[in-house]
Design a protein around this motif. Structure first.
Motif, PDB file in Angstrom:
ATOM      1  N   PHE A  60       0.822  -1.206   0.000  1.00 26.50           N
ATOM      2  CA  PHE A  60       0.000   0.000   0.000  1.00 26.50           C
ATOM      3  C   PHE A  60       0.861   1.263   0.000  1.00 26.50           C
ATOM      4  O   PHE A  60       0.701   2.142  -0.844  1.00 26.50           O
ATOM      5  N   TYR A  61       1.806   1.348   0.945  1.00 28.24           N
ATOM      6  CA  TYR A  61       2.598   2.569   1.077  1.00 28.24           C
ATOM      7  C   TYR A  61       3.701   2.684   0.031  1.00 28.24           C
ATOM      8  O   TYR A  61       3.947   3.779  -0.486  1.00 28.24           O
ATOM      9  N   VAL A  62       4.367   1.602  -0.301  1.00 28.59           N
ATOM     10  CA  VAL A  62       5.420   1.682  -1.321  1.00 28.59           C
ATOM     11  C   VAL A  62       4.804   2.071  -2.659  1.00 28.59           C
ATOM     12  O   VAL A  62       5.347   2.903  -3.386  1.00 28.59           O
ATOM     13  N   ASP A  63       3.644   1.511  -2.981  1.00 27.40           N
ATOM     14  CA  ASP A  63       2.958   1.896  -4.213  1.00 27.40           C
ATOM     15  C   ASP A  63       2.669   3.398  -4.218  1.00 27.40           C
ATOM     16  O   ASP A  63       2.921   4.075  -5.221  1.00 27.40           O
ATOM     17  N   ALA A  64       2.179   3.925  -3.110  1.00 29.09           N
ATOM     18  CA  ALA A  64       1.881   5.362  -3.036  1.00 29.09           C
ATOM     19  C   ALA A  64       3.157   6.185  -3.219  1.00 29.09           C
ATOM     20  O   ALA A  64       3.159   7.179  -3.961  1.00 29.09           O
ATOM     21  N   MET A  65       4.244   5.766  -2.581  1.00 25.14           N
ATOM     22  CA  MET A  65       5.501   6.513  -2.694  1.00 25.14           C
ATOM     23  C   MET A  65       6.074   6.439  -4.103  1.00 25.14           C
ATOM     24  O   MET A  65       6.798   7.339  -4.530  1.00 25.14           O
ATOM     25  N   GLU A  66       5.744   5.383  -4.835  1.00 31.71           N
ATOM     26  CA  GLU A  66       6.176   5.252  -6.231  1.00 31.71           C
ATOM     27  C   GLU A  66       5.271   6.042  -7.177  1.00 31.71           C
ATOM     28  O   GLU A  66       5.516   6.092  -8.377  1.00 31.71           O
ATOM     29  N   GLY A  67       4.194   6.637  -6.645  1.00 35.11           N
ATOM     30  CA  GLY A  67       3.266   7.401  -7.475  1.00 35.11           C
ATOM     31  C   GLY A  67       2.061   6.606  -7.932  1.00 35.11           C
ATOM     32  O   GLY A  67       1.270   7.082  -8.746  1.00 35.11           O
ATOM     33  N   GLY A  68       1.892   5.411  -7.399  1.00 37.36           N
ATOM     34  CA  GLY A  68       0.781   4.547  -7.787  1.00 37.36           C
ATOM     35  C   GLY A  68      -0.531   4.914  -7.117  1.00 37.36           C
ATOM     36  O   GLY A  68      -0.591   5.796  -6.253  1.00 37.36           O
ATOM     37  N   THR A  69      -1.577   4.225  -7.534  1.00 36.85           N
ATOM     38  CA  THR A  69      -2.925   4.488  -7.019  1.00 36.85           C
ATOM     39  C   THR A  69      -3.585   3.208  -6.504  1.00 36.85           C
ATOM     40  O   THR A  69      -4.806   3.099  -6.501  1.00 36.85           O
ATOM     41  N   LEU A  70      -2.808   2.246  -6.043  1.00 35.90           N
ATOM     42  CA  LEU A  70      -3.335   0.962  -5.574  1.00 35.90           C
ATOM     43  C   LEU A  70      -4.389   1.148  -4.494  1.00 35.90           C
ATOM     44  O   LEU A  70      -5.463   0.552  -4.548  1.00 35.90           O
TER      45      LEU A  70
END
Length: 194
Positions: free
Chosen positions: A57-67
């Protein structure tokens, strides 16, 4: 000191602690891995999967994702220790790579955290601190649960001190790191192509 160095070191330490804990759990039988235990989550499998899911959840957000909340649609995506080890190592490598590519200005960058009905904006440095605290907290719970099994819990509070380097040399080799890389000013992307 480089402002990113503590964050990079924490990312490496996090990956190492996950590796060490999941290596110990590999000695458990399926019954011990799924047995009901006292903790925030009812088993080692549930607790360790929770760490994985929130990391996604958080790594995706930090990568710019929208998971967003899709990350925890399946609260236990890994039924076995080998599957969990592989998935956790992959997200740990993503976090190390993210920090290797980040510059000091990136620590103040606003990150969009998709929460389903809203998007929360949070600074990268604060989100990283939250994630590291979350990982330590739940790994501690898993560590305590492991003490009630046939496997002794591994030492997890060695934070890459030089005097302990000899103890970790084999693990660092297994993970593809050196002490110098962990403490370097730029870190190293573990994707193999940078």
């Amino acid at each position: 000191m480089d402002a990113l160095l503590p964050f990079r070191a924490m990312a490496y330490n996090n990956a190492w602690a996950n590796h060490r804990l999941l290596t110990a759990c590999a000695g458990l039988g399926p019954e011990e891995f799924t047995a009901h235990r006292t903790g925030f989550f009812p088993s080692l499998r549930a607790t360790l999967n929770y760490i994985l899911v929130i990391d996604h959840f958080y790594v995706d957000a930090m990568e710019g994702g929208t998971l967003g909340p899709v990350a925890w649609a399946d609260p236990e995506p890994c039924a076995t220790v080998p599957a969990l080890r592989e998935a956790q190592a992959a997200v740990d490598r993503r976090l190390i790579s993210l920090l290797a590519a980040l510059d000091a200005a990136g620590l103040a960058r606003s990150v969009a955290v998709h929460r389903g009905t809203r998007v929360q904006r949070e600074r990268m440095d604060r989100l990283l601190l939250h994630l590291f605290q979350h990982q330590v907290h739940h790994r501690g719970q898993a560590h305590a649960m492991l003490s009630g099994t046939s496997i002794s819990p591994p030492q997890l509070d060695e934070f890459f001190a030089a005097e302990e380097a000899g103890l970790r040399a084999g693990e660092f080799g297994e993970l593809g790191w050196t002490e110098a890389e962990v403490w370097s000013a730029r870190g190293r992307c573990s994707c193999g192509s940078c």
